[in-house]
Motif scaffolding. Structure first.
Motif, PDB file in Angstrom:
ATOM      1  N   GLU A 160      -5.236  -0.423  -8.325  1.00  0.00           N
ATOM      2  CA  GLU A 160      -4.105  -0.353  -9.242  1.00  0.00           C
ATOM      3  C   GLU A 160      -3.838  -1.671  -9.957  1.00  0.00           C
ATOM      4  O   GLU A 160      -2.958  -1.747 -10.828  1.00  0.00           O
ATOM      5  CB  GLU A 160      -2.838   0.063  -8.474  1.00  0.00           C
ATOM      6  CG  GLU A 160      -2.883   1.474  -7.906  1.00  0.00           C
ATOM      7  CD  GLU A 160      -3.571   1.533  -6.553  1.00  0.00           C
ATOM      8  OE1 GLU A 160      -4.163   0.504  -6.153  1.00  0.00           O
ATOM      9  OE2 GLU A 160      -3.529   2.581  -5.902  1.00  0.00           O
ATOM     10  N   TRP A 177       0.834  -1.210   0.000  1.00  0.00           N
ATOM     11  CA  TRP A 177       0.000   0.000   0.000  1.00  0.00           C
ATOM     12  C   TRP A 177       0.870   1.263   0.000  1.00  0.00           C
ATOM     13  O   TRP A 177       0.611   2.219  -0.715  1.00  0.00           O
ATOM     14  CB  TRP A 177      -0.908  -0.032   1.229  1.00  0.00           C
ATOM     15  CG  TRP A 177      -1.910   1.087   1.266  1.00  0.00           C
ATOM     16  CD1 TRP A 177      -3.106   1.147   0.626  1.00  0.00           C
ATOM     17  CD2 TRP A 177      -1.784   2.312   1.993  1.00  0.00           C
ATOM     18  NE1 TRP A 177      -3.749   2.318   0.901  1.00  0.00           N
ATOM     19  CE2 TRP A 177      -2.956   3.071   1.740  1.00  0.00           C
ATOM     20  CE3 TRP A 177      -0.794   2.851   2.810  1.00  0.00           C
ATOM     21  CZ2 TRP A 177      -3.164   4.324   2.285  1.00  0.00           C
ATOM     22  CZ3 TRP A 177      -1.004   4.111   3.366  1.00  0.00           C
ATOM     23  CH2 TRP A 177      -2.176   4.835   3.103  1.00  0.00           C
ATOM     24  N   GLN A 178       1.930   1.243   0.792  1.00  0.00           N
ATOM     25  CA  GLN A 178       2.821   2.409   0.835  1.00  0.00           C
ATOM     26  C   GLN A 178       3.622   2.539  -0.456  1.00  0.00           C
ATOM     27  O   GLN A 178       3.831   3.652  -0.966  1.00  0.00           O
ATOM     28  CB  GLN A 178       3.766   2.286   2.032  1.00  0.00           C
ATOM     29  CG  GLN A 178       3.060   2.380   3.383  1.00  0.00           C
ATOM     30  CD  GLN A 178       4.005   2.154   4.556  1.00  0.00           C
ATOM     31  OE1 GLN A 178       5.172   1.827   4.342  1.00  0.00           O
ATOM     32  NE2 GLN A 178       3.494   2.320   5.767  1.00  0.00           N
ATOM     33  N   THR A 179       4.062   1.391  -1.012  1.00  0.00           N
ATOM     34  CA  THR A 179       4.858   1.429  -2.244  1.00  0.00           C
ATOM     35  C   THR A 179       4.043   1.954  -3.412  1.00  0.00           C
ATOM     36  O   THR A 179       4.560   2.685  -4.282  1.00  0.00           O
ATOM     37  CB  THR A 179       5.400   0.024  -2.563  1.00  0.00           C
ATOM     38  OG1 THR A 179       6.121  -0.467  -1.440  1.00  0.00           O
ATOM     39  CG2 THR A 179       6.311   0.059  -3.782  1.00  0.00           C
ATOM     40  N   LEU A 180       2.772   1.604  -3.450  1.00  0.00           N
ATOM     41  CA  LEU A 180       1.908   2.073  -4.535  1.00  0.00           C
ATOM     42  C   LEU A 180       1.749   3.594  -4.503  1.00  0.00           C
ATOM     43  O   LEU A 180       1.380   4.208  -5.509  1.00  0.00           O
ATOM     44  CB  LEU A 180       0.536   1.402  -4.455  1.00  0.00           C
ATOM     45  CG  LEU A 180       0.499  -0.084  -4.834  1.00  0.00           C
ATOM     46  CD1 LEU A 180      -0.889  -0.673  -4.584  1.00  0.00           C
ATOM     47  CD2 LEU A 180       0.870  -0.269  -6.313  1.00  0.00           C
ATOM     48  N   ARG A 181       2.002   4.195  -3.378  1.00  0.00           N
ATOM     49  CA  ARG A 181       1.892   5.640  -3.265  1.00  0.00           C
ATOM     50  C   ARG A 181       3.254   6.317  -3.337  1.00  0.00           C
ATOM     51  O   ARG A 181       3.390   7.516  -3.053  1.00  0.00           O
ATOM     52  CB  ARG A 181       1.177   6.012  -1.965  1.00  0.00           C
ATOM     53  CG  ARG A 181      -0.342   5.904  -2.130  1.00  0.00           C
ATOM     54  CD  ARG A 181      -1.014   5.243  -0.954  1.00  0.00           C
ATOM     55  NE  ARG A 181      -2.416   4.965  -1.276  1.00  0.00           N
ATOM     56  CZ  ARG A 181      -2.819   3.890  -1.947  1.00  0.00           C
ATOM     57  NH1 ARG A 181      -1.940   3.015  -2.392  1.00  0.00           N
ATOM     58  NH2 ARG A 181      -4.109   3.707  -2.211  1.00  0.00           N
ATOM     59  N   GLU A 229       8.006   5.169  -7.555  1.00  0.00           N
ATOM     60  CA  GLU A 229       8.139   4.086  -8.540  1.00  0.00           C
ATOM     61  C   GLU A 229       7.278   2.901  -8.109  1.00  0.00           C
ATOM     62  O   GLU A 229       7.779   1.897  -7.587  1.00  0.00           O
ATOM     63  CB  GLU A 229       9.601   3.666  -8.666  1.00  0.00           C
ATOM     64  CG  GLU A 229      10.516   4.778  -9.168  1.00  0.00           C
ATOM     65  CD  GLU A 229      11.953   4.312  -9.308  1.00  0.00           C
ATOM     66  OE1 GLU A 229      12.209   3.115  -9.002  1.00  0.00           O
ATOM     67  OE2 GLU A 229      12.803   5.124  -9.715  1.00  0.00           O
ATOM     68  N   PRO A 230       5.968   3.009  -8.294  1.00  0.00           N
ATOM     69  CA  PRO A 230       5.080   1.923  -7.862  1.00  0.00           C
ATOM     70  C   PRO A 230       5.290   0.672  -8.729  1.00  0.00           C
ATOM     71  O   PRO A 230       5.589   0.769  -9.922  1.00  0.00           O
ATOM     72  CB  PRO A 230       3.689   2.506  -8.051  1.00  0.00           C
ATOM     73  CG  PRO A 230       3.854   3.517  -9.131  1.00  0.00           C
ATOM     74  CD  PRO A 230       5.229   4.107  -8.938  1.00  0.00           C
TER      75      PRO A 230
END
Length: 715
Positions: A643, A616-620, A623-624
């Motif tokens: 996503e 969830w944090q990486t998607l935001r 570089e998701p």
């Protein structure tokens, strides 16, 4: 008032136990009087010769057996619970008394008689204490197989011990078979033929009487016939030993002046063994008869009855009493309605002693020996031994060990060995309850053990057959771990607990450990058939809240719920050739083609994983990663990560449409499909691939519901 309640309650309980005679008299129906009198007379006819013979087994004068029969019968009835249980001397208890007394005094000596009375008082004291302490339930821990084995061994010993009187040879008193047999063999040349003839003749009369009509008192007929032959032919002058005249009086008070502290201590262990066997005999007999009469028994009251019967017997010059199966069954068949039938039996024996005392001078000991050989061999219940032998190995082992100990060791040790073996077997059973995998029957209606049938690759169904307490949790955890190792893909577990009646905090901790393990694998544990006491403990210990109320399923809808809401239907369609449940029958099976089969030796644990919060944090971030949902379209439409890009698993494996230079996270419902797809793709050179640990179910469980898009088909 509340502080005094336990004491007042206990006093009331003791008063009820001791006031039993008043209750019997107050509630007595006079219409039962004739039936009780007839049954009492019938029992007395059998008890009179039995009491004389059983006293000889114990190494005591015949008058001691008669006193025990009179007093034990009356007191055991007035303070007991069973309407038909008949208390008095028995063959097994007499042999135990002999074993207990031989080490402290010489048979026939005044000290021996005093010790016999003391043992009776001590045994009665043990019984009373157990009754007052409400320990009647303890007899349930003594196996029936132990009693059968001990009785059979005791019957063999009794038969051999009568050889001395039967053959009129000098055989030193000994409870050990291996000491008795050599003594008999070495003295065989001294056999007295007339005594042997009288003993065998008495035995034949008893057998013929039983063959003609079991209602004929064969023992009494045999004794009267043998005494008549001795008296008419004057055989006493030819070396026939007789019982001797009986005193024509009420049972006198015992002389305990020879008792000292050392003697009492020496008798303590043996008295405990006698008390244990006596209680088991009495309660077992009473329960057997109650199954035919429908009477409700009170084990604690029966303990008090047996205790007072033994104390009174010891005080009035008798010895240890116990319940007699033969006389109790005769009492029941004779029409006994209440405990007064046994009271009448004791009074009839007293009258017989006073009236027939002179005739006892002609009763030959050889005839009594023949009668005792018959009763001893009757203790060997061949039919029951055969049933136990063909039953489970535990009961068979208890019987064999107890019988061997009875024949090879002192009887008080044999009792301890038998009870210890029973308790050990009980502990082994309760600490190692059966934990078995079950599967649906051919009609998909019931669960049953079917080890030959393939299991569902996603859901394991396991039954716990036994209680969940501190002694059993280690075995249960180990067994479930073994089942998990046998089916590594089963991330969901349904625990059926319909036989789990009791659970303690150790059991709760074990269940928590099992649930935690399955959740670490991305799975869940569900429960069905949880009994109310266990469920109450689960709620009070917060386990219910920890697992979740939706994980406790109704037995009529458990598989329905799990099939439609928990297990992955895509795995059922694309990976599983098994139709484990009824719901599987309507599923189309589209198993993967050979070119996309999973490679041998695939280790799914080596696939890199990403936790939901990290994703969830990486998607935001800047570089998701590319999120690829490998589920079916209907699953994707119901709910998915916004996503995520949908690429069905078969399509992804057939033609991977994903970049090699960008991080990719594969997502499925629970993590199984995505892990296997990632393992295959990594073998094909896609190194930058991870999976969402626990799938969309874990995503939602981490309270990331706001980061999920729901379609119109969502329920």
């Amino acid at each position: 008032m509340r502080d005094d309640y336990p004491l007042a309650h206990h006093v009331r309980f003791l008063t009820q136990l001791l006031a039993r005679p008043a209750e019997i008299v107050r509630s007595y129906d006079r219409s039962y009087l004739r039936a009780d009198l007839v049954a009492g007379l019938t029992v007395a006819v059998v008890m009179l010769p039995q009491a004389m013979g059983y006293a000889l087994i114990a190494g005591l004068p015949v008058r001691v057996g008669l006193y025990a029969a009179i007093v034990g019968s009356i007191f055991g009835a007035l303070w007991g619970s069973s309407n038909q249980l008949q208390t008095g001397p028995t063959n097994t208890i007499s042999l135990l008394v002999l074993s207990t007394l031989l080490g402290v005094a010489e048979p026939g000596s005044p000290r021996y008689l005093a010790a016999a009375g003391l043992v009776a008082v001590m045994v009665g004291g043990f019984h009373l204490m157990m009754g007052f302490a409400r320990l009647g339930v303890l007899v349930n821990f003594v196996s029936h197989s132990m009693v059968v084995g001990f009785s059979a061994g005791a019957g063999i010993l009794i038969a051999f011990h009568q050889a001395g009187d039967l053959l009129r040879i000098e055989v030193p008193a000994s409870p050990s078979l291996w000491q008795t047999i050599p003594n008999i063999v070495s003295h065989l040349p001294q056999t007295h033929a007339p005594s042997l003839a009288l003993g065998v003749g008495t035995l034949l009369i008893i057998l013929l009487s039983r063959g003609i009509d079991r209602r004929i008192p064969g023992l009494l007929v045999g004794m009267v016939g043998a005494a008549s032959v001795v008296g008419l032919l004057g055989l006493e002058a030819h070396g026939i030993e007789v019982a001797g005249a009986l005193p024509r009086r009420l049972p006198p008070l015992a002389d305990f002046s020879l008792i000292d502290r050392e003697l009492a201590l020496n008798l303590f262990t043996g008295s405990l063994a006698v008390a244990a066997i006596g209680l088991v005999e009495a309660v077992s007999i009473a329960r057997t008869i109650s199954t035919q009469t429908g009477q409700r028994l009170d084990s604690n009251q029966e303990f008090v009855g047996q205790g007072l019967a033994n104390i009174a017997s010891g005080i009035f010059s008798g010895y240890v009493c116990a319940g007699s199966f033969t006389r109790s069954a005769l009492n029941h068949r004779g029409g006994a309605k209440t405990q007064l039938s046994s009271v009448f039996a004791g009074l009839f024996v007293l009258a017989g002693v006073i009236v027939l005392a002179p005739l006892a001078a002609y009763v030959p000991l050889a005839a009594l020996a023949g009668a005792l050989i018959f009763t001893g061999l009757n203790l060997i219940d061949r039919e029951e031994i055969a049933r136990i032998w063909q039953a489970n190995p535990g009961d068979r082992n208890i019987m064999v060990v107890t019988m061997a100990a009875t024949l090879l060791t002192p009887l008080r040790i044999a009792v301890i060995v038998g009870i210890g073996t029973s308790l050990l077997y009980y502990l082994l059973k309760t600490t190692a309850p059966r934990v078995r995998e079950v599967k649906m029957d051919d009609d998909y209606r019931y669960f049953t053990p079917r080890p030959e049938q393939p299991a569902c690759p996603q859901l394991g169904v396991v039954e716990i057959l036994g209680d969940l307490y501190f002694g059993a949790v280690s075995h249960i955890e180990e067994r479930i771990e073994t089942l998990c190792a046998e089916h590594p893909g089963q991330r969901f577990l349904l625990l059926r607990m319909y036989t789990v009646e009791n659970c303690d905090i150790s059991g709760i901790h074990a269940l928590e450990s099992i649930v935690r393990s399955y959740r670490d694998w991305g799975g869940e544990v569900y429960f069905v058939h949880v009994q109310k006491p266990v469920l109450d403990l689960m709620k009070s210990s917060q386990f219910y809240e920890y697992v979740g109320g939706d994980h406790f399923l109704h037995p009529d809808h458990d598989i329905d719920y799990l099939f439609h809401r928990v297990i992955d239907p895509a795995i059922c369609i694309y990976e599983c050739p098994v139709r484990a449940f009824g719901y599987c029958q309507n599923l189309p099976k589209q198993l993967y083609e050979a070119e996309v089969e999973w490679p041998d030796g695939m280790d799914l644990d080596q696939v890199p994983r990403m936790d939901p919060k990290d994703l969830w944090q990486t998607l935001r971030g800047d570089e998701p990663p590319l999120v690829v949902d490998v589920r079916e379209p209907r699953e994707y439409e119901r709910a998915h990560i916004p996503e995520a890009r949908l690429i069905r698993l078969p399509e992804l494996l057939e033609d991977p449409q994903i970049p090699r230079d960008r991080p990719v996270v594969l997502v499925c419902r629970g993590g199984r499909r995505s892990a296997r797809a990632a393992a295959v793709l990594r073998q094909r050179g896609f190194d930058n691939i991870r999976v969402l640990h626990g799938g969309t179910r874990a995503w939602e469980r981490e309270n990331l519901l706001e980061a999920v898009t729901y379609g119109q088909t969502n329920e």
